[in-house]
Design an enzyme around this catalytic site. Structure first.
Site, mmCIF file in Angstrom:
data_model
loop_
_atom_site.group_PDB
_atom_site.id
_atom_site.type_symbol
_atom_site.label_atom_id
_atom_site.label_comp_id
_atom_site.label_asym_id
_atom_site.label_seq_id
_atom_site.Cartn_x
_atom_site.Cartn_y
_atom_site.Cartn_z
ATOM 1 C CG HIS A 195 -1.747 -1.233 1.355
ATOM 2 N ND1 HIS A 195 -1.247 -2.411 1.873
ATOM 3 C CD2 HIS A 195 -3.035 -1.478 1.018
ATOM 4 C CE1 HIS A 195 -2.200 -3.334 1.853
ATOM 5 N NE2 HIS A 195 -3.288 -2.795 1.335
ATOM 6 C CD GLU A 241 -16.959 -4.570 27.637
ATOM 7 O OE1 GLU A 241 -17.863 -4.747 28.479
ATOM 8 O OE2 GLU A 241 -17.102 -3.880 26.609
ATOM 9 C CG HIS A 267 -6.059 1.663 0.105
ATOM 10 N ND1 HIS A 267 -6.074 2.303 1.321
ATOM 11 C CD2 HIS A 267 -5.906 0.346 0.383
ATOM 12 C CE1 HIS A 267 -5.947 1.408 2.292
ATOM 13 N NE2 HIS A 267 -5.834 0.216 1.739
ATOM 14 C CG HIS A 301 -24.656 -11.343 30.607
ATOM 15 N ND1 HIS A 301 -25.537 -10.915 29.654
ATOM 16 C CD2 HIS A 301 -24.148 -10.228 31.182
ATOM 17 C CE1 HIS A 301 -25.577 -9.586 29.657
ATOM 18 N NE2 HIS A 301 -24.736 -9.147 30.560
#
Length: 657
Positions: free
Chosen positions: A29, A406, A260, A468
């Site tokens: 790239h 998280e 790109h 959960h």
């Protein structure tokens, strides 16, 4: 900038090396290096505090190429400024086996690369952890030893990734004014213009999160100098939106999605050479330009020498070096004493609480342990009494309230570990390993010494239900290379697993812990860390052994109860506790066979899926666990509903025999 070589020539050296390397490799790239060369040149020769002769200088600025697909940018910079890690041959061998120039930057391959990047957004989030580490260590050791910045180049894709929002808001909340993001604002992704998929005003977004921002022309040197100088005087994290042209100089594809990545082809490369005024052969850098790069690349080397003198004269020298080496006090002795206390106490408890109990002692003894939780401190039991919250008003605190982030939390911990000076750990529910998995995986790839405390580790969490209740998560984490997964059975094993996780400094660890109370099954042999071998005989059969029961975590007590029931039926059963499959796998074949009873039939008991167990019990072995998602109910009812009981184990053994 006082030099005979013009800025454009130095920037074009980056462009030339990058396009030649990608063209020769026929992959890569080059769009980002072509577009960001002007900014990178000024940063690395004028503002970045670094020393090419020592990539590990502790007080260097950290440079993170979050848009890691543009890896030839950093390889060119390392080579041109004089780092030994990237030779001209390495650049010629870009993306080839054995070179120091892999397709995406890898910190364990190329000295000078601070973190492995490529998965977009990860570099930005990791850099937040580096900036946190710098502020914390500054509070501990002062400006004389710790005073540096973290610079990030991020692209449109990085800022689209969800983890970027977690990282940006955390950094803004914590007022990380030593963090500076250079946004490659080229308005292009692979598919084409960003108008296809996004219309966010990124400056307003960052400002809303507590950053200061500035927009500049990324090809105008005066703008770049002024902005980088301004950035270092701010009292908040900084984002500079650098308007650039992706594939700068490419005659037909500059500024488009085609710029790109991928080789541009000989005709387009020839056009770039003409447009930027570079008439030198591939991989050739004129001597005057090369000399200018070496000279200006070493602009901050004298600061390293001054810092070394301050370190030598500092009364904190020993503590600083111990912290940067992440040296541990006598963890084994601390854990050994704690295990004796656990056995003498004779108490049953949840392993998450046993984890909290041993953390009280470990964090007090090891000042570079920094904990945290994703808004679950009371449930994860990760905050010790000796730890104060880390805030902009108290950078010396050793506990981070990450909020419900998280993914950002796991990435930030990678950054702290890579920065060095901190052993980070944090907590969340095991099921939310899904949210942070990309960062956990990157940490495993890089070998970061990070401890992920994952509580509520099975259907044993009960009423919150299958959303959960993790059933496949332990197995999936065990499948990850270089990850240690610990699932301790009681207070003794929990302490042993913490000792092993802290000593595992070449990769991350996950400690899976129960919400529900479990019985203490280990009451003997506490002088030795039996968990260190991954699996061991917890309870031999009283008579002739006919079957081996292998269990982990909360199911070890079920195996022990089943052992007693089987012996009443005249079936001798051995109980093996296996708190860490990875460590057991590392043992020699003789120990493995001896522990698992050779050819004796085997039944594994774990409140998760069977995946991964057949290696130890055989395809024809018995398994008592989960083959579906859980349900919402009190945990004892769930264990009965899914047959994970002593009676269920007895039935499995009888069917097997």
């Amino acid at each position: 900038m006082m030099m005979s070589v013009e800025h454009k020539d130095m920037a074009n050296a980056i462009r030339a090396l990058s396009m030649d390397a990608v063209e020769q490799a026929k992959s890569g790239h080059v769009g980002l290096p072509l577009g960001m060369a002007d900014i990178a040149t000024i940063l690395w020769t004028h503002y970045l505090k670094h020393d090419p002769s020592d990539p590990t200088w502790p007080d260097r600025d950290r440079f993170v190429l979050s848009a890691g697909h543009g890896s030839m940018l950093i390889y060119s910079l390392l080579h041109l400024t004089g780092y030994d890690s990237v030779s001209r041959d390495d650049i010629r061998n870009f993306r080839q086996l054995g070179s120091k120039t892999p397709g995406h930057p890898e910190n364990f391959v190329t000295p000078g690369v601070e973190t492995t990047t490529g998965p977009l957004g990860q570099g930005l989030a990791t850099a937040v952890g580096m900036a946190i580490a710098e502020r914390h260590l500054n509070a501990r050791f002062g400006d004389d030893l710790v005073d540096h910045k973290t610079w990030v180049i991020a692209g449109d894709g990085c800022l689209m990734e969800g983890v970027s929002q977690e990282a940006i808001t955390l950094a803004g909340h914590m007022k990380l004014n030593k963090l500076i993001v250079l946004f490659d604002d080229n308005e292009v992704t692979i598919d084409g213009s960003t108008e296809l998929s996004d219309s966010t005003d990124q400056c307003k977004r960052f400002e809303a999160a507590g950053w200061v921002t500035k927009r500049i022309d990324g090809h105008k040197t005066e703008d770049i100098y002024d902005a980088l100088a301004w950035a270092q005087e701010q009292d908040k994290p900084v984002m500079i939106a650098c308007k650039t042209i992706i594939g700068y100089g490419a005659p037909t594809i500059a500024g488009t999605g085609k710029a790109h990545g991928g080789p541009y082809g000989a005709e387009e490369i020839a056009g770039i050479r003409k447009n930027i005024g570079w008439d030198h052969p591939p991989f050739d850098i004129p001597e005057d330009i090369e000399h200018a790069w070496k000279r200006e690349g070493a602009h901050a080397a004298h600061l390293h020498g001054e810092w070394a003198k301050r370190l030598e004269a500092s009364g904190k020298k020993a503590d600083f070096e111990q912290a940067m080496a992440c040296e541990l006090s006598d963890v084994a002795a601390i854990v050994r004493a704690h295990k004796k206390d656990v056995v003498e106490g004779g108490k049953d408890d949840a392993t998450r609480k046993w984890s909290g109990a041993v953390l009280e002692k470990l964090t007090e003894a090891i000042p570079h342990m920094v904990g945290g939780s994703a808004d679950l401190s009371g449930s994860n039991n990760t905050k010790a009494k000796c730890q104060e919250p880390m805030t902009p008003d108290n950078w010396g605190g050793r506990y981070i309230h990450y909020g419900v982030r998280e993914h950002g939390m796991a990435a930030a911990m990678n950054g702290m570990a890579l920065h060095k000076g901190i052993i980070p750990y944090s907590g969340t529910f095991l099921v939310f390993a899904d949210y942070s998995r990309a960062a956990i995986r990157l940490g495993a790839l890089m070998g970061t010494n990070v401890v992920h405390v994952m509580t509520h580790d099975s259907i044993g969490l009960g009423e919150d239900g299958p959303t959960h209740q993790p059933v496949e998560h332990v197995a999936s984490l065990r499948a990850m290379p270089n990850m240690m997964v610990f699932r301790p059975a009681d207070g003794v094993e929990t302490a042993e697993c913490w000792e092993l996780a802290l000593k595992h400094q070449t990769g991350p660890s996950t400690i899976a812990l129960t919400r529900q109370t479990v019985k203490s099954v280990r009451t003997e042999h506490v002088e030795e860390n039996l968990s260190a071998r991954g699996g061991y005989v917890l309870s031999p059969a009283k008579g002739e052994e006919k079957v081996v029961l292998v269990a982990t975590g909360s199911e070890v007590e079920i195996a022990v109860a089943a052992q007693a029931a089987l012996e009443e039926k005249g079936i001798g059963a051995r109980v093996v506790s296996m708190p860490c499959m990875e460590l057991f796998e590392a043992q020699d074949a003789a120990y493995q066979s001896r522990t698992l009873g050779g050819d004796l039939p085997k039944v594994a008991i774990e409140a998760g899926v069977r995946f991964g167990w057949d290696r130890w019990i055989g395809h024809d072995g018995g398994f008592v666990g989960m083959d579906s998602f859980g349900a919402s109910a009190p945990y004892k009812d769930l264990y009965k509903r899914f047959g994970i009981t002593p009676e269920g184990v007895v039935g499995a053994v009888e069917a097997l025999l």
